[in-house]
Write a protein that holds these residues in place. Structure first.
Motif, PDB file in Angstrom:
ATOM      1  N   ARG A 270     -27.194  61.969  39.155  1.00 46.58           N
ATOM      2  CA  ARG A 270     -28.064  62.193  40.321  1.00 46.58           C
ATOM      3  C   ARG A 270     -29.186  61.158  40.368  1.00 46.58           C
ATOM      4  NH1 ARG A 270     -27.620  66.588  43.266  1.00 46.58           N
ATOM      5  NH2 ARG A 270     -29.825  66.640  43.801  1.00 46.58           N
ATOM      6  N   ASP A 271     -29.710  60.793  39.205  1.00 45.86           N
ATOM      7  CA  ASP A 271     -30.764  59.772  39.182  1.00 45.86           C
ATOM      8  C   ASP A 271     -30.216  58.421  39.631  1.00 45.86           C
ATOM      9  OD1 ASP A 271     -32.703  61.506  38.451  1.00 45.86           O
ATOM     10  OD2 ASP A 271     -32.914  60.795  36.391  1.00 45.86           O
TER      11      ASP A 271
ATOM     12  N   ALA B 277     -30.009  58.353  43.294  1.00 44.12           N
ATOM     13  CA  ALA B 277     -31.336  58.139  43.893  1.00 44.12           C
ATOM     14  C   ALA B 277     -31.723  56.664  43.838  1.00 44.12           C
ATOM     15  CB  ALA B 277     -32.372  59.002  43.174  1.00 44.12           C
TER      16      ALA B 277
ATOM     17  N   ARG C  42     -29.697  54.542  46.200  1.00 43.95           N
ATOM     18  CA  ARG C  42     -30.085  54.696  47.613  1.00 43.95           C
ATOM     19  C   ARG C  42     -31.299  53.848  47.961  1.00 43.95           C
ATOM     20  NH1 ARG C  42     -29.216  61.132  48.253  1.00 43.95           N
ATOM     21  NH2 ARG C  42     -27.012  61.075  48.790  1.00 43.95           N
ATOM     22  N   ARG C  43     -32.081  53.490  46.946  1.00 46.48           N
ATOM     23  CA  ARG C  43     -33.229  52.619  47.234  1.00 46.48           C
ATOM     24  C   ARG C  43     -32.777  51.225  47.650  1.00 46.48           C
ATOM     25  NH1 ARG C  43     -36.625  54.481  41.860  1.00 46.48           N
ATOM     26  NH2 ARG C  43     -36.691  56.681  42.446  1.00 46.48           N
TER      27      ARG C  43
ATOM     28  N   ILE D  54     -31.350  53.544  55.323  1.00 45.94           N
ATOM     29  CA  ILE D  54     -30.573  54.429  56.198  1.00 45.94           C
ATOM     30  C   ILE D  54     -31.393  54.771  57.443  1.00 45.94           C
ATOM     31  CG2 ILE D  54     -29.371  56.647  56.345  1.00 45.94           C
ATOM     32  CD1 ILE D  54     -29.379  56.487  53.147  1.00 45.94           C
TER      33      ILE D  54
ATOM     34  N   VAL E 201     -41.746  57.185  46.538  1.00 44.62           N
ATOM     35  CA  VAL E 201     -40.796  57.934  45.694  1.00 44.62           C
ATOM     36  C   VAL E 201     -40.241  57.062  44.571  1.00 44.62           C
ATOM     37  CG1 VAL E 201     -40.121  59.454  47.587  1.00 44.62           C
ATOM     38  CG2 VAL E 201     -38.706  57.474  47.049  1.00 44.62           C
TER      39      VAL E 201
ATOM     40  N   LEU F 247     -36.395  63.118  51.438  1.00 45.67           N
ATOM     41  CA  LEU F 247     -36.796  62.493  50.173  1.00 45.67           C
ATOM     42  C   LEU F 247     -35.587  62.013  49.378  1.00 45.67           C
ATOM     43  CD1 LEU F 247     -39.671  64.909  49.074  1.00 45.67           C
ATOM     44  CD2 LEU F 247     -39.894  62.559  49.872  1.00 45.67           C
ATOM     45  N   ARG F 248     -34.539  62.834  49.371  1.00 44.07           N
ATOM     46  CA  ARG F 248     -33.320  62.404  48.657  1.00 44.07           C
ATOM     47  C   ARG F 248     -32.745  61.149  49.310  1.00 44.07           C
ATOM     48  NH1 ARG F 248     -31.575  62.998  43.788  1.00 44.07           N
ATOM     49  NH2 ARG F 248     -29.433  62.739  44.468  1.00 44.07           N
ATOM     50  N   LEU F 249     -32.765  61.126  50.645  1.00 44.35           N
ATOM     51  CA  LEU F 249     -32.166  59.985  51.349  1.00 44.35           C
ATOM     52  C   LEU F 249     -32.926  58.686  51.107  1.00 44.35           C
ATOM     53  CD1 LEU F 249     -30.953  61.258  54.830  1.00 44.35           C
ATOM     54  CD2 LEU F 249     -29.608  60.484  52.894  1.00 44.35           C
ATOM     55  N   VAL F 250     -34.242  58.787  50.928  1.00 40.36           N
ATOM     56  CA  VAL F 250     -35.000  57.546  50.702  1.00 40.36           C
ATOM     57  C   VAL F 250     -35.083  57.191  49.216  1.00 40.36           C
ATOM     58  CG1 VAL F 250     -36.346  57.779  52.820  1.00 40.36           C
ATOM     59  CG2 VAL F 250     -37.268  58.680  50.668  1.00 40.36           C
ATOM     60  N   GLY F 251     -34.343  57.940  48.392  1.00 40.19           N
ATOM     61  CA  GLY F 251     -34.222  57.530  46.988  1.00 40.19           C
ATOM     62  C   GLY F 251     -35.091  58.276  46.002  1.00 40.19           C
ATOM     63  N   ALA F 252     -35.571  59.457  46.386  1.00 47.62           N
ATOM     64  CA  ALA F 252     -36.401  60.223  45.438  1.00 47.62           C
ATOM     65  C   ALA F 252     -35.525  60.884  44.384  1.00 47.62           C
ATOM     66  CB  ALA F 252     -37.198  61.279  46.181  1.00 47.62           C
ATOM     67  N   ARG F 253     -35.967  60.807  43.146  1.00 49.84           N
ATOM     68  CA  ARG F 253     -35.268  61.524  42.071  1.00 49.84           C
ATOM     69  C   ARG F 253     -35.626  63.004  42.161  1.00 49.84           C
ATOM     70  NH1 ARG F 253     -36.948  57.078  38.372  1.00 49.84           N
ATOM     71  NH2 ARG F 253     -35.082  55.885  37.846  1.00 49.84           N
ATOM     72  N   ASP F 254     -34.766  63.825  41.542  1.00 52.17           N
ATOM     73  CA  ASP F 254     -35.020  65.274  41.531  1.00 52.17           C
ATOM     74  C   ASP F 254     -36.366  65.597  40.887  1.00 52.17           C
ATOM     75  OD1 ASP F 254     -32.638  65.650  42.757  1.00 52.17           O
ATOM     76  OD2 ASP F 254     -31.571  66.427  41.008  1.00 52.17           O
TER      77      ASP F 254
ATOM     78  N   TYR G 282     -39.062  63.884  40.873  1.00 47.89           N
ATOM     79  CA  TYR G 282     -40.165  63.581  41.802  1.00 47.89           C
ATOM     80  C   TYR G 282     -40.345  64.731  42.790  1.00 47.89           C
ATOM     81  CZ  TYR G 282     -42.848  61.137  45.407  1.00 47.89           C
ATOM     82  OH  TYR G 282     -43.805  60.791  46.335  1.00 47.89           O
TER      83      TYR G 282
ATOM     84  N   LEU H 157     -32.072  71.789  44.208  1.00 49.38           N
ATOM     85  CA  LEU H 157     -31.734  70.367  44.339  1.00 49.38           C
ATOM     86  C   LEU H 157     -30.300  70.075  43.910  1.00 49.38           C
ATOM     87  CD1 LEU H 157     -35.119  68.896  43.094  1.00 49.38           C
ATOM     88  CD2 LEU H 157     -34.123  68.608  45.360  1.00 49.38           C
TER      89      LEU H 157
END
Lengths: 225, 295
Positions: free
Chosen positions: A70-71, A74, A77-78, A82, A105, B205-212, B214, B291
Motif C-alpha cells: 500500500r505504501d 501511494a 501515485r506521486r 490524476i 502528503v 488523499l489516497r489519490l494524491v499519494g498519501a500513505r495510510d 499520514y 483504509l
C-alpha cells in the motif's frame, strides 16, 4: 512507464474489459475514446492502481501492481498526476492548499515551494483565486485547479478522465493547450474523452495516438479521427 | 510517536475538516467515563483499605463471653483469665470494664445504660500472637474451668465481611476495566463515523499519494487529544467531588471513608493519559481497518 499485458477486469462475474494491451512510452500522448459505459474510466483506474486487474498484468514504472504494498502504491501515485471530471477537492481548503496537497502528503514543505506554486497558479490562470474555496470556482477554474494539483509534483505521467466534460469549448481548448504544453515538457499524457473535436484539435498540434474501447477490448482508432 | 502526537502536523491536521458532533461526542464520552472511573477507583481503594483494616484488626483478637449467675461471675472470670494466661499463642487477656461495655452497647441502647445492674455477660478481650492458640483445646479447657464461658475468635463474622469487601474491590476494578473498554468502543464508533463522513477526503488523499499512516495520523491525533482533554476535565471534576465528600469519621464508617489517602491521590491523574492511549489505539485500528478497504 505504464504497461498492460493481456490485462482484464471483471466485476460481479462479468468481464468489463478484456485482452487489454497497452504501453505508454515516456513522452507519448494518448487519447482514449469510447461510448459512455464502455470502460474508459475503468481502464484509467487500472492505470493508477485504483483497481487491480483480474487477469493479465499491469506494470507501472516497471513494477507489477499486484506486487506493490500500500505504501508503494501511494509513492507511485506521486509520480502520476490524476485529473478527474468532478475534480474531487477538499472543500474546506483553499485552492492553493488543494493544489499543494500532494506536496503535503509527501512530507514536502509547501511553503518552501511557494515560488513554484505562484508560477503554477499563474500558468493555469488562477492567481486571483488562490485563496478562494473550491465551491466558489467555475467549472473551468476547477478543472484548471485540478490540473495544477496533478502536475505540482512534476509527475512523469498525467492521466485525465474527461477533463473537458463540464466546460465550454473555449475552456476545453485552454485545458488542451495546458496538456499539450506538459507533453512538450516530456510528460506522458493519457486522456479519456468522448469529445472527438478535442481529439482532432490536439492531433493538429501534436502527434497523439487515439485508442478506442470497443466490445470490451482496446483498439487503435481509425483514420476517421 | 509521542512527539509527533504532541507536536502534530499542521498540514495533516488541516486536511480533515473540523467535525461537529463526533468531536463533542468523544470529548463528552471521555469526560463522563473518566468521572465514573475516578469514583470506581475511589471505591476500589476504599474497599481495599476496609478489607485490610478489618483483616488486621480482627485477625489477632478474640473474645471470651461469660454468662453466669451473679455469685459466680467473678470466680468464672478469674478462672478464664488463668486459663488464658497459661495458654500458648495468647499474648494478653483482660476483662472489659463496665465503661467499655457501656460504650459497646451505646449504639443500640443509648448512653447511660446501667450495665452494672443488668444481667449482661462479662467480656474478656484476648490478643493472640502470630501463631494463635489451639482453639479446640482452649474451648475444652474453658468449658471445664468455667462452664459459662464461650470463646469467640470472630472468624464467623470476620470472614464474610472481608470477603464482601474483597469482592466489592474486585467489582470496582472490573468496573474500571469495563469503563476503559466502553470508552474504547464509543471512541471507535465516533472514529468510524468521522471516517465515513470524510470518505471523500480519504479518497482524495489516497489519490494524491498519501500513505495510510499520514491519513490515519490526522484522525488519530484529533481523537486522542479530544479524549485526553475530555478525560482531564472529567477527572478534575470527579476529584473535586471526592475532595468535597465528608471526611472519614473516627469510627471509619465505610461511606465517609470513600476517597483517596496519601499517594493514592496521584492514581486518578493517570486516567487522562490512559484515556488518550485508549483513544489512540481505538482510532488507529478503526482508521487502518477503513483504509484497508480502500485502494
Amino acid at each position: 512507464m505504464i504497461e498492460l499485458a493481456n490485462a482484464a477486469y471483471s466485476y460481479g462475474g462479468g468481464d468489463i474489459l478484456t485482452e487489454l494491451n497497452l504501453r505508454l512510452a515516456p513522452g507519448s500522448f494518448h487519447f482514449l475514446t469510447g461510448p459512455s459505459g464502455s470502460g474508459k474510466t475503468t481502464l484509467l483506474r487500472l492505470c493508477y492502481m485504483q483497481l487491480l486487474p483480474s487477469a493479465g498484468n499491469v506494470r507501472i514504472f516497471d513494477t507489477d501492481v499486484r506486487a506493490m504494498s500500500r505504501d508503494q502504491v501511494a509513492t507511485t501515485r506521486r509520480r502520476i498526476g490524476i485529473v478527474h471530471q468532478d475534480c474531487q477537492f477538499l472543500d474546506h481548503l483553499s485552492v492553493a492548499e488543494n493544489i499543494a496537497l500532494p506536496l503535503n502528503v509527501s512530507d514536502r514543505d509547501a511553503n518552501a515551494e511557494i515560488d513554484n506554486m505562484n508560477e503554477l497558479l499563474s500558468w493555469v490562470g488562477l492567481s486571483g483565486q488562490a485563496n478562494s474555496l473550491p465551491p466558489h470556482l467555475s467549472g473551468g477554474e476547477r478543472q484548471r485547479a485540478a490540473l495544477a494539483r496533478a502536475v505540482i509534483m512534476s509527475p512523469d505521467v498525467i492521466i485525465a478522465d474527461e477533463p473537458t466534460g463540464n466546460v465550454d469549448w473555449e475552456m476545453a481548448l485552454r485545458l488542451l493547450k495546458l496538456l499539450v504544453e506538459l507533453n512538450k515538457m516530456g510528460k506522458t499524457i493519457l486522456i479519456a474523452t468522448h469529445d472527438l473535436n478535442l481529439i482532432r484539435n490536439a492531433k493538429s498540434q501534436i502527434s497523439a495516438r487515439v485508442l478506442r474501447i470497443h466490445n470490451r477490448r482496446l483498439q487503435l482508432a481509425g483514420a476517421d479521427l | 510517536m509521542l512527539r509527533l502526537l504532541l507536536a502534530g502536523d499542521q498540514n495533516a491536521d488541516r486536511v480533515v475538516p473540523p467535525s461537529g458532533y463526533t468531536a463533542r461526542l468523544t470529548t463528552f464520552t471521555a469526560g463522563a467515563m473518566a468521572f465514573l472511573a475516578v469514583f470506581a477507583l475511589a471505591l476500589s481503594l476504599a474497599t481495599g483499605r476496609l478489607a485490610d483494616r478489618w483483616s488486621a484488626e480482627l485477625a489477632r483478637t478474640a473474645t471470651v463471653r461469660i454468662s453466669a449467675p451473679d455469685g459466680q461471675m467473678a470466680a468464672q472470670s478469674a478462672a478464664v483469665l488463668r486459663v488464658l494466661e497459661t495458654t500458648p499463642g495468647i499474648t494478653s487477656a483482660r476483662v472489659l470494664s463496665d465503661e467499655e461495655q457501656r460504650k459497646l452497647l451505646e449504639p443500640w441502647f443509648g448512653p447511660d445504660l446501667p450495665v452494672e445492674t443488668l444481667p449482661i455477660p462479662r467480656l474478656i478481650e484476648v490478643i493472640e500472637d502470630a501463631s494463635g492458640p489451639d482453639i479446640d483445646g482452649l474451648r475444652l479447657r474453658l468449658s471445664a474451668e468455667a462452664p459459662g464461658a464461650v470463646f469467640d475468635d470472630h472468624t464467623r463474622w470476620r470472614r464474610p465481611l472481608v470477603d464482601a469487601a474483597t469482592r466489592l474491590r474486585l467489582l470496582a476494578g472490573f468496573s474500571i476495566a469495563l469503563i476503559a473498554v466502553s470508552t474504547g468502543a464509543m471512541i471507535t464508533l465516533a472514529a468510524n463515523a468521522a471516517l465515513s463522513a470524510n470518505a471523500t477526503v480519504i479518497s482524495v488523499l489516497r489519490l494524491v499519494g498519501a500513505r495510510d499512516t499520514y491519513i490515519a495520523r490526522a484522525f488519530v491525533r484529533r481523537f486522542t487529544l479530544r479524549a485526553f482533554a475530555g478525560a482531564a476535565v472529567g477527572t478534575l471534576a470527579a476529584l473535586l467531588g471526592v475532595a468535597l465528600l465528608p471526611s472519614a469519621a473516627d469510627e471509619g464508617a465505610f461511606l465517609t471513608g470513600l476517597g483517596f489517602r496519601g499517594w493514592h491521590w496521584v492514581l486518578p491523574l493517570l486516567i487522562p493519559p490512559l484515556a488518550g492511549i485508549v483513544a489512540f489505539w481505538s482510532t488507529r485500528m478503526a482508521a487502518f481497518r477503513t483504509l484497508r478497504g480502500l485502494t
